[in-house]
Motif scaffolding. Structure first.
Motif, mmCIF file in Angstrom:
data_model
loop_
_atom_site.group_PDB
_atom_site.id
_atom_site.type_symbol
_atom_site.label_atom_id
_atom_site.label_comp_id
_atom_site.label_asym_id
_atom_site.label_seq_id
_atom_site.Cartn_x
_atom_site.Cartn_y
_atom_site.Cartn_z
ATOM 1 N N VAL A 197 -8.420 6.861 0.544
ATOM 2 C CA VAL A 197 -7.984 5.481 -0.091
ATOM 3 C C VAL A 197 -8.332 5.927 -1.536
ATOM 4 C CG1 VAL A 197 -8.421 3.266 -0.480
ATOM 5 C CG2 VAL A 197 -8.709 3.923 1.759
ATOM 6 N N ASP A 198 -7.304 5.728 -2.249
ATOM 7 C CA ASP A 198 -7.384 6.445 -3.622
ATOM 8 C C ASP A 198 -8.093 7.705 -3.679
ATOM 9 O OD1 ASP A 198 -5.915 4.301 -4.709
ATOM 10 O OD2 ASP A 198 -7.562 3.198 -4.769
ATOM 11 N N GLN B 3 -8.014 -5.544 1.073
ATOM 12 C CA GLN B 3 -8.418 -4.840 0.111
ATOM 13 C C GLN B 3 -7.870 -3.536 -0.364
ATOM 14 O OE1 GLN B 3 -12.222 -4.860 2.697
ATOM 15 N NE2 GLN B 3 -13.258 -5.301 0.844
ATOM 16 N N ALA B 4 -7.019 -3.039 0.541
ATOM 17 C CA ALA B 4 -6.456 -1.522 0.173
ATOM 18 C C ALA B 4 -5.193 -1.910 -0.615
ATOM 19 C CB ALA B 4 -6.132 -0.940 1.473
ATOM 20 N N SER B 5 -4.582 -3.191 -0.660
ATOM 21 C CA SER B 5 -3.502 -3.663 -1.191
ATOM 22 C C SER B 5 -3.594 -3.166 -2.776
ATOM 23 C CB SER B 5 -3.156 -5.182 -1.077
ATOM 24 O OG SER B 5 -1.770 -5.185 -1.632
ATOM 25 N N ILE C 48 0.872 -1.288 0.107
ATOM 26 C CA ILE C 48 0.124 0.017 0.363
ATOM 27 C C ILE C 48 0.786 1.291 0.055
ATOM 28 C CG2 ILE C 48 -1.872 1.189 1.247
ATOM 29 C CD1 ILE C 48 -2.537 -1.485 2.672
ATOM 30 N N SER D 74 -3.519 0.016 -3.449
ATOM 31 C CA SER D 74 -4.039 1.542 -3.426
ATOM 32 C C SER D 74 -3.107 2.487 -2.746
ATOM 33 C CB SER D 74 -5.496 1.549 -2.498
ATOM 34 O OG SER D 74 -6.327 0.508 -3.151
ATOM 35 N N GLU D 75 -3.468 3.707 -2.854
ATOM 36 C CA GLU D 75 -2.996 4.879 -2.301
ATOM 37 C C GLU D 75 -3.550 5.352 -1.150
ATOM 38 O OE1 GLU D 75 -0.938 9.107 -4.076
ATOM 39 O OE2 GLU D 75 -1.174 7.193 -5.316
ATOM 40 N N VAL D 76 -3.192 5.348 0.084
ATOM 41 C CA VAL D 76 -3.671 5.661 1.389
ATOM 42 C C VAL D 76 -3.106 6.935 2.025
ATOM 43 C CG1 VAL D 76 -4.169 5.060 3.670
ATOM 44 C CG2 VAL D 76 -4.434 3.342 1.963
ATOM 45 N N SER E 135 -11.846 3.489 7.913
ATOM 46 C CA SER E 135 -10.696 2.423 7.819
ATOM 47 C C SER E 135 -11.087 1.122 8.632
ATOM 48 C CB SER E 135 -9.224 2.758 8.115
ATOM 49 O OG SER E 135 -9.170 3.382 9.571
#
Length: 162
Positions: A52-53, A66-68, A6, A70-72, A59
């Motif tokens: 997230v994106d 699920q966030a893998s 991430i 992505s940009e957080v 969160s």
């Protein structure tokens, strides 16, 4: 166990997590980003809001896997060094906090709200948009005032560039 990658606050982070690990747990426990708070464990309070994106997300309702990819962005990623993000500065200037526990989630929600609605925000809309964020201390008046001040002061509010 699953491997997650991430991009958090502009930096690529990798870790191995149990499949049931919540994003908030990954941020706090694995990465040490404790500005994202856990307030209710039921997605009611909004203390755990991150982007997230580019979109506000609670969160505690999202798994780290699920966030893998992505940009957080967390509250720690908003400021540029010692220079506060405009919404953070507005919260300070307009006394939009008391105990501070809800503040990171409120600020992250406010940034998203301003990015979506800009200067067209009014008090009614801000109060409606804050529906998923609970503050037990302030009565919201100064939070709303801070958000409206920040919305009037700037165009889209991005995050700090590295």
């Amino acid at each position: 166990m699953s491997e997650v990658t991430i991009k958090v606050n502009g930096r690529e982070m990798k870790g191995e997590v149990e499949d049931r690990t919540l994003l908030v747990q990954f941020l706090r426990d694995n990465l040490g980003l404790t500005g994202t708070h856990v307030g209710c464990d039921t997605s009611q309070c909004g203390a755990c809001v991150v982007h997230v994106d580019g979109k506000a997300v609670k969160s505690c309702t999202m798994l780290a896997v699920q966030a893998s990819g992505s940009e957080v962005t967390t509250i720690e990623g908003l400021a540029k060094g010692n220079e506060l993000h405009p919404v953070q500065a507005a919260f300070r200037e307009h006394h939009g906090l008391q105990c501070g526990y809800c503040t990171p989630g409120m600020i992250m929600t406010a940034v998203d709200m301003i990015n979506r609605h800009g200067s067209s925000l009014d008090e009614t809309m801000v109060r409606e948009q804050l529906d998923g964020n609970i503050c037990r201390c302030t009565g919201y008046h100064n939070i709303v005032k801070a958000i409206l001040a920040a919305a009037g002061a700037s165009a889209p509010l991005g995050v700090a560039a590295e």
